[in-house]
Motif scaffolding. Structure first.
Motif, PDB file in Angstrom:
ATOM      1  N   ARG A   4       0.797  -1.236   0.000  1.00  0.00           N
ATOM      2  CA  ARG A   4       0.000   0.000   0.000  1.00  0.00           C
ATOM      3  C   ARG A   4       0.823   1.275   0.000  1.00  0.00           C
ATOM      4  O   ARG A   4       0.477   2.269   0.629  1.00  0.00           O
ATOM      5  CB  ARG A   4      -1.012   0.008   1.148  1.00  0.00           C
TER       6      ARG A   4
ATOM      7  N   ASN B  71      -9.040   8.666  -3.266  1.00  0.00           N
ATOM      8  CA  ASN B  71      -9.406   7.399  -2.630  1.00  0.00           C
ATOM      9  C   ASN B  71     -10.815   7.015  -3.060  1.00  0.00           C
ATOM     10  O   ASN B  71     -11.759   7.780  -2.872  1.00  0.00           O
ATOM     11  CB  ASN B  71      -9.333   7.571  -1.108  1.00  0.00           C
TER      12      ASN B  71
ATOM     13  N   ASP C 120     -11.832   3.065  -0.351  1.00  0.00           N
ATOM     14  CA  ASP C 120     -10.715   2.457   0.389  1.00  0.00           C
ATOM     15  C   ASP C 120     -10.124   1.248  -0.334  1.00  0.00           C
ATOM     16  O   ASP C 120      -9.548   0.361   0.286  1.00  0.00           O
ATOM     17  CB  ASP C 120     -11.146   2.035   1.798  1.00  0.00           C
ATOM     18  N   GLU C 121     -10.275   1.201  -1.674  1.00  0.00           N
ATOM     19  CA  GLU C 121      -9.746   0.075  -2.442  1.00  0.00           C
ATOM     20  C   GLU C 121      -8.892   0.526  -3.624  1.00  0.00           C
ATOM     21  O   GLU C 121      -7.855  -0.068  -3.897  1.00  0.00           O
ATOM     22  CB  GLU C 121     -10.881  -0.821  -2.949  1.00  0.00           C
ATOM     23  N   LEU C 122      -9.329   1.544  -4.341  1.00  0.00           N
ATOM     24  CA  LEU C 122      -8.609   2.012  -5.517  1.00  0.00           C
ATOM     25  C   LEU C 122      -8.083   3.420  -5.234  1.00  0.00           C
ATOM     26  O   LEU C 122      -8.849   4.321  -4.881  1.00  0.00           O
ATOM     27  CB  LEU C 122      -9.517   2.018  -6.747  1.00  0.00           C
TER      28      LEU C 122
ATOM     29  N   THR D 168      -4.109  -0.484  -5.918  1.00  0.00           N
ATOM     30  CA  THR D 168      -5.241  -1.121  -5.249  1.00  0.00           C
ATOM     31  C   THR D 168      -4.750  -1.785  -3.977  1.00  0.00           C
ATOM     32  O   THR D 168      -3.624  -2.282  -3.915  1.00  0.00           O
ATOM     33  CB  THR D 168      -5.895  -2.185  -6.155  1.00  0.00           C
ATOM     34  N   TYR D 169      -5.606  -1.787  -2.980  1.00  0.00           N
ATOM     35  CA  TYR D 169      -5.242  -2.424  -1.712  1.00  0.00           C
ATOM     36  C   TYR D 169      -6.509  -2.886  -1.011  1.00  0.00           C
ATOM     37  O   TYR D 169      -7.395  -2.088  -0.699  1.00  0.00           O
ATOM     38  CB  TYR D 169      -4.484  -1.444  -0.817  1.00  0.00           C
ATOM     39  N   SER D 170      -6.593  -4.184  -0.774  1.00  0.00           N
ATOM     40  CA  SER D 170      -7.746  -4.758  -0.106  1.00  0.00           C
ATOM     41  C   SER D 170      -7.442  -6.228   0.181  1.00  0.00           C
ATOM     42  O   SER D 170      -6.773  -6.891  -0.637  1.00  0.00           O
ATOM     43  CB  SER D 170      -8.991  -4.641  -0.991  1.00  0.00           C
ATOM     44  N   PRO D 171      -7.884  -6.791   1.323  1.00  0.00           N
ATOM     45  CA  PRO D 171      -8.611  -6.092   2.385  1.00  0.00           C
ATOM     46  C   PRO D 171      -7.641  -5.441   3.376  1.00  0.00           C
ATOM     47  O   PRO D 171      -6.494  -5.845   3.484  1.00  0.00           O
ATOM     48  CB  PRO D 171      -9.369  -7.243   3.055  1.00  0.00           C
ATOM     49  N   TRP D 172      -8.140  -4.452   4.097  1.00  0.00           N
ATOM     50  CA  TRP D 172      -7.379  -3.805   5.143  1.00  0.00           C
ATOM     51  C   TRP D 172      -7.487  -4.613   6.442  1.00  0.00           C
ATOM     52  O   TRP D 172      -8.519  -5.214   6.723  1.00  0.00           O
ATOM     53  CB  TRP D 172      -7.909  -2.398   5.408  1.00  0.00           C
TER      54      TRP D 172
ATOM     55  N   GLY E 172     -10.735  -4.229  -8.237  1.00  0.00           N
ATOM     56  CA  GLY E 172      -9.343  -3.973  -7.880  1.00  0.00           C
ATOM     57  C   GLY E 172      -8.388  -4.374  -8.981  1.00  0.00           C
ATOM     58  O   GLY E 172      -8.748  -4.572 -10.141  1.00  0.00           O
TER      59      GLY E 172
ATOM     60  N   TRP F 200      -7.229  -2.716 -13.949  1.00  0.00           N
ATOM     61  CA  TRP F 200      -8.092  -2.442 -12.804  1.00  0.00           C
ATOM     62  C   TRP F 200      -9.550  -2.669 -13.177  1.00  0.00           C
ATOM     63  O   TRP F 200     -10.023  -2.204 -14.215  1.00  0.00           O
ATOM     64  CB  TRP F 200      -7.894  -1.004 -12.326  1.00  0.00           C
TER      65      TRP F 200
END
Length: 817
Positions: free
Chosen positions: A43, A106, A109-111, A139-143, A750, A805
């Motif tokens: 991330r 943002n 909270d994913e892309l 992209t970042y998931s899951p937190w 994502g 994406w």
């Protein structure tokens, strides 16, 4: 190191001194190829600028705000907004940005997206600067419920808004904050810091003036703090100095009172140096982050270099973990770092640099899961070393990197009637070009860069784990060839793939395992099946043999003698009367070639020629390549050249270029084209297994199968359809192409990568009208029915496309990056 220091100084002066405007001309243009590279590990936006383009120039960075306008990056803004400007071990400028940075867009909270401007000028006042705009997507998931990042210049904690209930052990502490909570204004975030000077409450709007950054997203709140602030405190945890900021974030509405623990703690040292290794220590349990220590459970520890995760760190480093600490030991000179020779106060020595990161995931009763990331650039102090140069001129210096040997000879040692020789070869332009040397000169030194595997290298020791090599450079009189001085540099290397051809005809080969699936390297052999590996492990096999043994063939080509052998995989032979069986063992055949000049003497019973006039016989040079058999004739090739691309629609007339970021709507088909780049018309490309995943790593989990054994895979997640390929201006050999469309039946959002394992072989001679794959066909149930086909060298390959994406209900976009 001095050059890197000058670059850092130049960067600092620019960032602190330059202001936007002041009559400068803005010239926007595309960045030169290779100047800017980016990735998104853990991330973090990670950008590298090629220092070669910036030589003799000045540059600055601007952040493009999503709401409009640009902001010049300076040190205060960097620490507050989640940015780092540094250099890597090779002196290339590095820019890193948190996905929660001030100017990052943002989406759910994913892309995440961020655009920077790199301004380059030949003038220190940045007049006539060229501006290169560079957009990035991550992209970042899951937190995890709580994530902490410890960067060079800031600490960042991000937590879910729906935090768990307060534990009994912390009730007293939290209750003590209630008097302050009663005074909190409605619908306004406020912060309470617990510092050595007492409790302090501030409005979020005032946090920036103190160097903090606080904000909330769709489902998270985060706090970013500098390392030195009035609210921070130092503590020693298991021998490591830690910097901590204890804080509570508060939000109050009519029927809601939200208290969130936003405490953050990061190590500020933990490094120890010896003459042979670096030791980096991080506490396993940090009391300010884990109040209920008995509930702590460590789940995963991973490490990496330059942002790239290392799958098997034990191959180059030592990673230890117990209840008190995590310790990583890095040998001086280990892969991933840079060992640089230098001179300080007339003493020769080395400095070693490496950029490490550590990610520790744990659970406890309060937070369920915490992901803790530390980024740690490390540079050793100056370490005196005895130079590895053997000569009578102490000013000459020899050193090595991971792929080359270097000799720096002072120009003052060279006389107009003297020449430099490598063995019996005069060092001139032809010698440099033919042997892939790199020769540079400046006002003080002549520097010769010599690749590890080339003519002129002397292999003093060759073993399964290392190579000890030497390179000699002789200074001779031009008229008599009398040797005046000999300069030598000697270094040790770790290499998993090499071939060494000795003057006496001995050949040593370290053969890599490059098949999918993997094979048992202990079952490989030479042409003579009695010649087995001398040593082996999961990744490689080490052979040693003489050119007069093991079925080695001899042939002449031009002015060289060529000795040829082959390393192959010894498969099990099934009895003829046994039932038919299916094996997934891949073909593995690696041709080994050793070239010796015919004018030199090779100590071998089958070939004796004149002895060279000076010195000992030279080493030969070798190559390894995959052996191929097609339509009854033999040829050699090094690797399958295969590419995979994404088409804009089902016509496959227009494909996305590699430098474009592809954004696709969810649940719409994605069209892929896989192509074999080869001029052989009588072969066919076969897709074995294809899948999509969120990572470019071949072994990454959470895979969605697209094809299985060459047939479309229909399941409850996706549908795959193949498209016929016809000859056209772009398609010379239709059998070299495979086209397919994939439609996801469930939302997949994502970043996505497309992976395929492939085989190239001869097509079947007849077809029954069904959909034929290479070596078989797919029946109505999309199961593969095998049919015999001659293998095209048994060549197996692998291809990767992406990233692209997938977003929800958005039109297709393409953006230059």
């Amino acid at each position: 190191m001095e050059a890197a220091g000058r670059l850092l100084c130049r960067i600092s002066l620019l960032l602190l001194w330059l202001q936007p405007g002041l009559g400068r001309t803005r010239v926007v243009q595309a960045a030169p190829p290779g100047f800017i590279e980016s990735s998104c590990p853990s991330r973090i936006f990670w950008v590298k600028l090629d220092k070669r383009f910036l030589q003799g120039k000045f540059f600055s960075l601007e952040l493009v705000d999503p709401s409009g306008g640009t902001v010049l990056l300076d040190e205060k803004l960097a620490a507050r907004c989640g940015y780092v400007l540094s250099v890597d071990v090779w002196g290339n400028p590095i820019f890193r940005a948190s996905v929660l940075g001030c100017h990052v867009a943002n989406k759910a909270d994913e892309l995440f997206s961020l655009t920077i401007n790199v301004k380059v000028s030949s003038s220190p006042d940045m007049r006539q600067a060229a501006t290169y705009t560079y957009p990035m997507y991550c992209t970042y998931s899951p937190w995890a419920p709580r994530e902490i990042v410890c960067e060079e210049n800031y600490m960042e904690v991000s937590v879910k808004s729906d935090v768990p209930a307060i534990s009994d052990d912390d009730t007293a502490i939290w209750m003590s904050a209630l008097p302050e909570v009663q005074k909190v204004e409605y619908q306004v975030w406020q912060l309470i810091f617990l510092s050595p000077s007492g409790r302090k409450k501030i409005m979020v709007s005032d946090a920036a003036s103190l160097g903090y950054s606080f904000n909330n997203t769709l489902a998270r709140v985060f706090l970013r703090a500098p390392y030195s602030s009035n609210e921070s405190k130092l503590a020693v945890v298991n021998g490591v100095n830690m910097n901590s900021v204890s804080s509570t974030s508060m939000y109050k509405q009519r029927w809601l009172l939200l208290l969130i623990d936003t405490t953050v703690s990061c190590p500020i040292d933990g490094t120890r140096f010896t003459d042979t290794a670096i030791t980096w220590t991080v506490p396993s349990i940090i009391p300010t982050l884990v109040p209920q220590e008995p509930t702590f459970v460590s789940k995963n520890i991973s490490v990496g270099v330059d942002g790239q995760r290392i799958m098997h760190p034990e191959q180059n480093y030592i990673l230890e973990h117990n209840k008190t600490h995590i310790r990583m030991t890095v040998p001086i000179g280990a892969a991933g770092g840079r060992l640089k020779s230098t001179v300080a106060n007339g003493v020769h020595g080395v400095i070693y640099s490496i950029n490490l990161f550590l990610e520790h995931t744990w659970t406890d009763v309060d937070w369920h899961m915490t992901k803790y990331t530390v980024i740690k650039p490390i540079t050793t102090p100056f370490m005196p070393r005895i130079p590895t140069v053997i000569n009578k001129l102490p000013e000459a210096v020899g050193y090595c990197d991971k792929e080359n040997l270097y000799l720096a000879v002072p120009v003052s040692a060279l006389y107009q009637y003297w020449n430099l020789y490598i063995g019996n070869e005069l060092l001139n332009q032809q010698t440099v070009l033919s042997n892939r040397y790199l020769l540079t000169t400046n006002s003080t030194h002549l520097v010769l860069q010599v690749p590890l595997f080339t003519m002129g290298i002397i292999y003093e020791e060759v073993s399964f784990q290392r190579l000890k090599t030497r390179f000699d450079l002789a200074l001779r009189k031009a008229n008599t060839l009398e040797t005046i001085e000999t300069f030598s540099v000697s270094c040790n290397f770790n290499s998993s793939e090499f071939i060494v051809c000795y003057p006496n005809g001995t050949v040593t080969v370290s053969a890599p395992m490059k098949t999918i699936p993997s094979i048992d390297m202990g079952k490989t052999k030479l042409k003579d099946s009695t010649c087995k590996p001398k040593e082996f492990n999961e990744e490689q096999a080490f052979f040693q043999f003489h050119v007069s043994t093991c079925g080695t063939l001899l042939k002449f080509e031009g002015d060289h003698i060529i000795y040829e052998n082959e390393i192959s995989y010894e498969k099990k032979i099934l009895p003829a009367w046994g039932p038919p069986r299916i094996t997934r063992d891949p073909d593995y055949r690696l041709t080994v070639l050793c070239y010796y000049p015919t004018k030199e003497r090779l100590v071998h019973t089958a070939m004796v020629s004149n002895l060279p006039t000076n010195g000992s016989p030279p080493f030969g040079y070798g190559t390894m390549m995959v052996r191929s058999n097609v339509a009854g004739h033999r040829r050699t090739r090094q690797v399958l050249n295969i590419i995979a691309r994404v088409s804009k629609d089902e016509s496959f007339m227009e494909l996305y270029e590699p430098n474009l970021t592809i954004v696709k709507p969810s649940l719409e088909p994605i069209f892929f084209e896989v192509e074999l780049k080869d001029e052989e018309p009588n072969v066919e490309l076969h897709l074995n297994n294809c899948w999509m995943t969120g990572s470019s790593d071949f072994k990454s989990t959470s895979q969605w199968n697209i094809t299985v054994d060459g047939c479309g895979n229909e399941n409850n997640k996706s549908v795959t359809a193949f498209y016929p390929v016809s000859a056209s201006r772009r398609v010379k050999h239709p059998a070299h192409f495979k086209r397919l469309a994939v439609r996801m039946l469930i939302p997949l959002l994502g970043q996505v990568h497309f992976h395929c394992t492939v085989t190239v072989c001869s097509p079947p001679k007849v077809s029954s009208g069904n959909i034929w794959t290479c070596g078989g066909r797919c029946d109505a149930t999309r199961k593969r029915i095998d049919q015999h086909s001659e293998p095209y060298s048994g060549l197996h390959g692998y291809v990767l496309a992406g990233p692209f994406w997938i977003v929800d209900h958005e039109p297709t976009e393409e953006k230059n990056i």
